[in-house]
Enzyme design. Structure first.
Site, PDB file in Angstrom:
ATOM      1  N   LYS A 135      -8.489  73.314   8.101  1.00 49.71           N
ATOM      2  CA  LYS A 135      -6.993  72.914   8.103  1.00 49.71           C
ATOM      3  C   LYS A 135      -6.333  73.782   6.869  1.00 49.71           C
ATOM      4  O   LYS A 135      -5.204  73.774   6.868  1.00 49.71           O
ATOM      5  CB  LYS A 135      -7.234  71.449   7.878  1.00 49.71           C
ATOM      6  CG  LYS A 135      -5.931  70.860   7.585  1.00 49.71           C
ATOM      7  CD  LYS A 135      -5.946  69.218   7.743  1.00 49.71           C
ATOM      8  CE  LYS A 135      -4.500  68.613   7.383  1.00 49.71           C
ATOM      9  NZ  LYS A 135      -4.569  67.166   7.590  1.00 49.71           N
ATOM     10  N   HIS A 272     -17.923  91.787  49.103  1.00 49.10           N
ATOM     11  CA  HIS A 272     -16.633  90.997  48.958  1.00 49.10           C
ATOM     12  C   HIS A 272     -17.067  89.359  49.084  1.00 49.10           C
ATOM     13  O   HIS A 272     -16.132  88.863  49.712  1.00 49.10           O
ATOM     14  CB  HIS A 272     -15.594  91.542  49.947  1.00 49.10           C
ATOM     15  CG  HIS A 272     -15.208  92.974  49.641  1.00 49.10           C
ATOM     16  ND1 HIS A 272     -14.786  93.552  48.414  1.00 49.10           N
ATOM     17  CD2 HIS A 272     -15.520  93.883  50.768  1.00 49.10           C
ATOM     18  CE1 HIS A 272     -14.640  94.721  48.615  1.00 49.10           C
ATOM     19  NE2 HIS A 272     -14.904  95.238  49.935  1.00 49.10           N
TER      20      HIS A 272
END
Length: 502
Positions: A135, A272
């Protein structure tokens, strides 16, 4: 005021060199517990945390850095006169570097430990310091990743301090880590909760690697590993070939899962993201040859998944064609040597069978979450006058196992443990039925992932000599299909469970 660094790390790799570097830059080192002992034994002049807090560690180490004299020193904004006067009035020293890595909850939650033992690896002090430092990143360098020691040392050496850009990035990394850490803990504690889908979705994944690209070369991609689950796709070993692509990861997942649907030796050839040949046999070789012979065209450039060890004979057959990936639980040494003659062939050793978990997929602005489709049937119910033979029933269940991994609408026709025709990914059910039947010469059974809306599937199957059909049932027109089967002398079995795959 002399700068200070608070160092408290579980993983001590690299921290000694970093601490010595800070000391060389006239930075005082504060430390805790095992880190303090490690640094002191290695010649670093270090201040123990209780000398700062005037308070001993307590509760078996659960409380040691949770103190105002620590967090005020981290959180004070250096350009805020009131903050700095408060520190001065209370004789609090600033802390300018926070170097913390956490208790290894990610690793320990997967181990065979008692619940209470795992709870003890939930870090509290470390995350609290990291959050505070992150922070206040404008004034505090926060390091949660040992790989960042180097960049901080280089910038301090060159410029006397880390850049604001770097400090901001390091702060972002803290909250990125903490979101995954907290997510893993949340999932651990809620694992037995009756509410299967909590209010907030907490996911915890760590980057395994960047990928060259995604589905297409213009799409960037990466793969992330679950911190909670050791599954098949985050524990495999690459024994040969290039790194996996995005498409390889997706294809291997399906090929491996499909092969592991079966108790007997099985092979799934996939292209695929869709099976193009699936078979069972007495061993890996027989299963492979059956799968290959069904469609020797589509298997070219495909993915092969086995649920049994690959031997020399099977390897000799596979290197005759171009394959992208071979996935198996084991390989004979001579088989592996043969496969390695193909430089780019990816040979994977899988260390875990598929584990049922939540399946997640993103849509624009949202995430869909569901259970994995791990169940095969609800109840076998013969609904026709003709009953399937034992051999037909065996093939019906085989076909239903394969159909789970084919895009809807999915149809599989089979005989003797071989998927002779596979059709799927169409917008109606008759087209994949026609495709599968045309290719599946000699098939005796037909499996469908969902119910038949009309009797046309049965009528088409009858033209090709299909003897038995398996489907979930549940259509308003089920009776039409049953009547059609009775007319054609075809056995039909309902399972009560569909397997859509979108």
């Amino acid at each position: 005021m002399k700068k200070r660094a608070l160092i408290s790390v579980f993983d001590k790799d690299g921290v000694l060199d970093f601490a010595k570097f800070l000391v060389s830059k006239d930075v005082e080192i504060i430390s805790t517990g095992g880190t303090y002992k490690y640094l002191k034994e290695n010649g670093v002049n270090v201040i123990e945390i209780n000398e700062v807090t005037n308070f001993p560690e307590m509760l078996d180490g659960r409380v040691k850095t949770l103190h105002p004299l620590v967090h005020a020193g981290i959180l004070a904004i250096r350009d805020n006169e009131e903050h700095m006067n408060t520190l001065k009035g209370r004789d609090i020293h600033t802390i300018d570097y926070v170097v913390v890595n956490l208790y290894p909850f990610f690793e320990k939650v997967k181990e065979d430990l008692e619940f209470d033992e795992k709870v003890e690896f939930i870090d509290i002090g470390g995350p609290t310091m990291l959050r505070a430092a992150a922070k206040n990143f404008q004034d505090v360098v926060v390091i949660s990743d040992k790989n960042d020691y180097k960049v901080v040392m280089e910038e301090v050496e060159a410029n006397g301090e880390a850049s604001l850009k770097t400090k901001k990035k390091l702060a972002g990394k803290v909250f990125n880590l903490m979101s995954a850490y907290d997510g893993a803990i949340s999932n651990f504690l809620l694992a037995d909760d009756e509410e299967e889908y909590p209010e907030y979705l907490s996911v915890s994944y760590k980057k395994m690697q960047g990928l060259r690209y995604g589905e297409n070369s213009h799409q960037s991609a990466a793969v992330y590993s679950s911190t909670m689950l050791d599954g098949a796709m985050n524990t495999f070993d690459i024994l040969n070939g290039k790194e996996l692509s995005y498409n390889n990861f997706k294809d291997c997942d399906i090929a491996w899962k499909c092969a592991n649907e079966f108790d007997e030796p099985a092979c799934c050839a996939l292209k695929h993201n869709t099976p193009c040949g699936v078979a069972v046999g007495t061993d890996a070789y027989e299963a492979y040859m059956k799968a290959y012979e069904v469609d020797p065209t589509s298997i070219f450039g495909g993915i092969i998944g086995f649920n049994r060890k690959v031997d020399k004979k099977t390897a000799e057959e596979m290197v005759k064609i171009f394959l992208e990936v071979i996935a198996a639980p084991e390989y004979d040494e001579d088989a592996l040597e043969i496969l390695k003659t193909k430089k780019n062939l990816r040979v994977l050793k899988f260390n875990n069978t598929p584990k049922a978990d939540k399946y997640m997929v993103t849509v624009d602005g949202a995430m869909l979450v569901q259970e994995e489709d791990s169940k095969l049937i609800e109840e076998i119910k013969v609904v026709t006058e003709v009953k399937p033979t034992d051999e037909e029933m065996k093939d019906l269940l085989f076909g239903m196992k394969v159909v789970k991994y084919v895009k809807s609408n999915a149809i599989v026709v089979a005989n003797n443990g071989i998927a002779l025709g596979i059709g799927g990914g169409q917008v109606n059910r008759i087209w994949p039925t026609e495709d599968a039947l045309k290719r599946g010469k000699g098939a005796t059974i037909l499996a469908s992932d969902a119910f038949f809306p009309f009797r046309d599937i049965v009528d088409e199957a009858a033209k090709y000599g299909i003897k038995a059909i398996i489907q979930p049932g549940g259509s308003m027109n089920d009776q039409q299909s049953i009547d059609a089967c009775n007319e054609h002398g075809i056995a039909m079995v309902f399972t009560g469970l569909r397997h859509f795959k979108h």
